[in-house]
Scaffold this active site. Structure first.
Site, PDB file in Angstrom:
ATOM      1  N   SER A 172      22.509  71.091 100.979  1.00  0.00           N
ATOM      2  CA  SER A 172      21.064  71.016 101.169  1.00  0.00           C
ATOM      3  C   SER A 172      20.640  69.615 101.617  1.00  0.00           C
ATOM      4  CB  SER A 172      20.350  71.452  99.888  1.00  0.00           C
ATOM      5  OG  SER A 172      18.976  71.578 100.094  1.00  0.00           O
ATOM      6  N   ASP A 333      19.271  72.159 105.547  1.00  0.00           N
ATOM      7  CA  ASP A 333      19.666  73.569 105.619  1.00  0.00           C
ATOM      8  C   ASP A 333      18.463  74.486 105.782  1.00  0.00           C
ATOM      9  OD1 ASP A 333      18.823  73.156 102.962  1.00  0.00           O
ATOM     10  OD2 ASP A 333      20.088  74.774 102.201  1.00  0.00           O
ATOM     11  N   ASP A 335      15.781  75.322 104.057  1.00  0.00           N
ATOM     12  CA  ASP A 335      15.174  76.207 103.056  1.00  0.00           C
ATOM     13  C   ASP A 335      13.964  75.567 102.382  1.00  0.00           C
ATOM     14  OD1 ASP A 335      16.541  74.393 101.457  1.00  0.00           O
ATOM     15  OD2 ASP A 335      17.485  75.903 100.182  1.00  0.00           O
TER      16      ASP A 335
END
Length: 629
Positions: A172, A333, A335
């Site tokens: 992440s 990433d 998100d």
């Protein structure tokens, strides 16, 4: 590698070296040398043996990287305590064994299988390929994305393809040295306890790599291997577009509002570009230096949108050069979502996760009413984590829908949302203060692409229909539902024992009365009325003193509520080295003393930090802080 060394097997090299004489360490050294086929990490261990660096070897080989609800995350280096080829293979072997026990049907495994994706970090593709090899060798159908993909594509693909599980190789927004292994269940949500414990037990029972686990030739021409990209890509955007009412698509097409975008050297740009095309928004203007995936993250100290202004400096510079007033950012990433807007005085307002949660909650309700023409929202639900702002609860009470609180993390939010959906409820939105947003139920996890598309559509709608900025709409929300002043920040702490000491001090605050929590701050000016300690399952707000949220003994989390309504959550998770805190003070809609409320919030928060955390904070680094509006 010398020519002599090159002709020796690892076992021969090890035989020529003097070991530590410590049975447990020597056993782990022999395991590593016998099992590891990656020359670079094998050499790290052998060189440490030659140097007789027993302390470093003990740290790396006699400790195991923890596997929790978030999977694995850690530094990439040799050692069972880190992320590397060997640990990834061991983890994949354990997960495959766990899933085989959970799904004994061979046909199910060969037809539904698993989906695997990866981000743009160093070694991510290789780790994904090694994981795929393990599952193929266990006769699983494997849907391996053969290009970097956003994390939200994995849970989406699980649901679309009816897979048994999903894995994404990502760390992440962690530093470049890190990587990770994140696991999703068959429902498309992140795993929950006790599944993580059972997977870890399966990993420990399957540590020795099978020779076939290293052989990537199985990825060539295998009938069980498929790239799902062409199948998933259009379906993802079709479902994303369906959450946008036609009238909002028309507004987007007519709007002249432009947006600066940074994926922070991650995977997001091409996917966000397509989302904006599908939503009929003006093409994104990327930050050119940060547009493409770069595992070095060379323009950022931390590729983390939670760092606030520091993370958005180049985006701000680009926005000013392009005369744009709104910035959108995903983490590497894709998100999470961060956003900023230029205010009337020419200053950049960087929205906190709580503020974006308030805006997107309002917009989710507005969109639902527009999309369905249903003024009755009594069956609708929104969710937020226990450390996030209580603004969604205030909106819910005023508008007539249900608000549900969960433990922190989208593993809890996503699973609870699926549970509510299965019970017939309409889930509109979920969020947590760390910039995670789930809009609708297309993905049972946070999705920075969908959230950014919705926020941009909301901005176009506000500008076109009411000539309002995002900042002005946020103030209007607070005017309507009550001002929610909040602070979120953290300290960096690399010592787990120190973190435990800090929290145990809170549980035994008075030396003469063990088991007592702090009762007040500022010499008794503000008293604690309730304590909720989820590590211990305690909540003094109830007569039986039992928490209504699940107990999480593996984490540290205590929440204090004061007589004036001030709440502060103090917590730390095993996933990172952070000592986090979030505080909030709310006013009623008719109370307009926002500055006074902010002042009191800062005063009380500082007092909590000084009185509850001290004297243990000496030498810890404080992170950038998101203040209230």
């Amino acid at each position: 590698m010398s020519s002599k060394k090159a002709h020796q097997t690892p076992a021969e090299v090890l035989k020529s070296l003097e070991l530590s004489g410590q049975e447990d360490l020597d056993r782990q050294i022999k395991n590593w040398v016998s099992w590891d086929r990656n020359e670079a990490t094998l050499d790290q261990v052998l060189d440490a043996v030659r140097d007789q660096d027993w302390q470093a070897l003990r740290v790396r080989l006699c400790n195991r990287i923890p596997f929790g609800p978030g999977g694995l995350r850690g530094s990439m280096r040799a050692g069972f305590d880190s992320i590397n080829d060997l640990v990834i293979i061991e983890t994949a072997q354990g997960l495959a064994a766990y899933l085989s026990d959970s799904y004994p049907s061979i046909q199910k495994r060969e037809t539904q299988g698993v989906v695997i994706g990866y981000d743009g970090r160093y070694n991510s593709k290789r780790f994904a390929q090694l994981t795929s090899a393990v599952f193929l060798n266990n006769n699983y159908k494997v849907y391996l994305f053969n290009r970097m993909t956003p994390t939200p594509f994995i849970p989406f693909a699980i649901a679309a393809l009816k897979c048994l599980a999903g894995i994404v190789v990502t760390a992440s927004h962690n530093p470049k040295e890190d990587n990770g292994f994140k696991v999703y269940a068959a429902n498309g949500a992140q795993i929950l306890p006790p599944s993580d414990t059972k997977i870890f037990e399966a990993i420990m029972a399957n540590l020795e790599p099978k020779p076939s686990s290293w052989d990537l030739s199985i990825l060539t021409g295998n009938p069980l291997l498929e790239d799902p990209y062409r199948q998933i890509y259009p379906v993802y955007y079709d479902t994303l577009r369906k959450l946008l009412p036609p009238v909002h698509l028309d507004t987007n097409e007519c709007s002249q509002l432009r947006f600066i975008y940074t994926p922070m050297h991650g995977v997001g740009y091409s996917f966000m570009r397509e989302a904006f095309y599908q939503a009929r928004l003006k093409p994104l203007i990327p930050v050119p230096e940060q547009k493409d995936p770069d595992p070095e993250f060379h323009t950022l100290v931390y590729p983390n949108p939670e760092e606030g202004r520091e993370a958005l400096l180049m985006a701000i510079k680009k926005a000013e050069a392009e005369h744009c007033t709104v910035i959108l950012a995903n983490d590497p990433d894709a998100d999470r979502l961060a956003a900023a807007e230029l205010d009337a005085k020419g200053r950049w307002k960087i929205f906190t996760g709580n503020e974006l949660g308030a805006l997107l909650a309002w917009w989710a309700l507005e969109s639902y009413r527009t999309r369905t023409s249903k003024p009755d929202v009594s069956n609708c639900v929104m969710l937020s984590s226990t450390v996030s702002s209580r603004i969604v609860g205030a909106i819910a009470r005023a508008e007539g829908f249900t608000h549900v609180e969960t433990l922190t993390g989208f593993n809890w939010l996503g699973n609870k949302a699926l549970e509510l959906q299965a019970a017939g409820r309409t889930v509109l939105f979920a969020f947590e203060e760390s910039l995670g947003f789930m809009f609708g139920m297309n993905v049972a996890d946070k999705d920075g692409i969908a959230a950014a598309t919705q926020l941009a559509t909301m901005a176009c709608h506000l500008r076109s229909t009411r000539n309002l900025t995002i900042i002005e709409k946020l103030r209007e929300i607070y005017d309507t539902y009550g001002y929610h002043a909040a602070i979120s920040s953290h300290y960096i702490c690399g010592d787990p024992d120190l973190i435990e000491t800090i929290f145990e001090r809170l549980r035994n605050f008075e030396e003469e009365q063990p088991g007592t929590y702090p009762k007040s701050i500022l010499d008794g000016d503000f008293e604690v009325v309730h304590v909720r300690d989820l590590t211990k399952g305690l909540d003094t707000a109830y007569a039986d003193r039992k928490s209504r949220l699940p107990m999480i003994p593996g984490e540290q989390m205590i929440k204090f509520t004061f007589t004036n309504g001030f709440v502060v959550s103090l917590w730390s998770t095993s996933r990172d080295h952070k000592l986090r805190y979030c505080s909030e003070l709310c006013g009623l809609p008719e109370e307009k003393e926002w500055l006074e409320l902010n002042d009191k919030l800062h005063l009380m928060t500082q007092a909590v930090i000084e009185e509850f955390y001290q004297p243990n904070l000496h030498g810890l680094m404080r992170a950038s802080q998101f203040d209230a509006l």
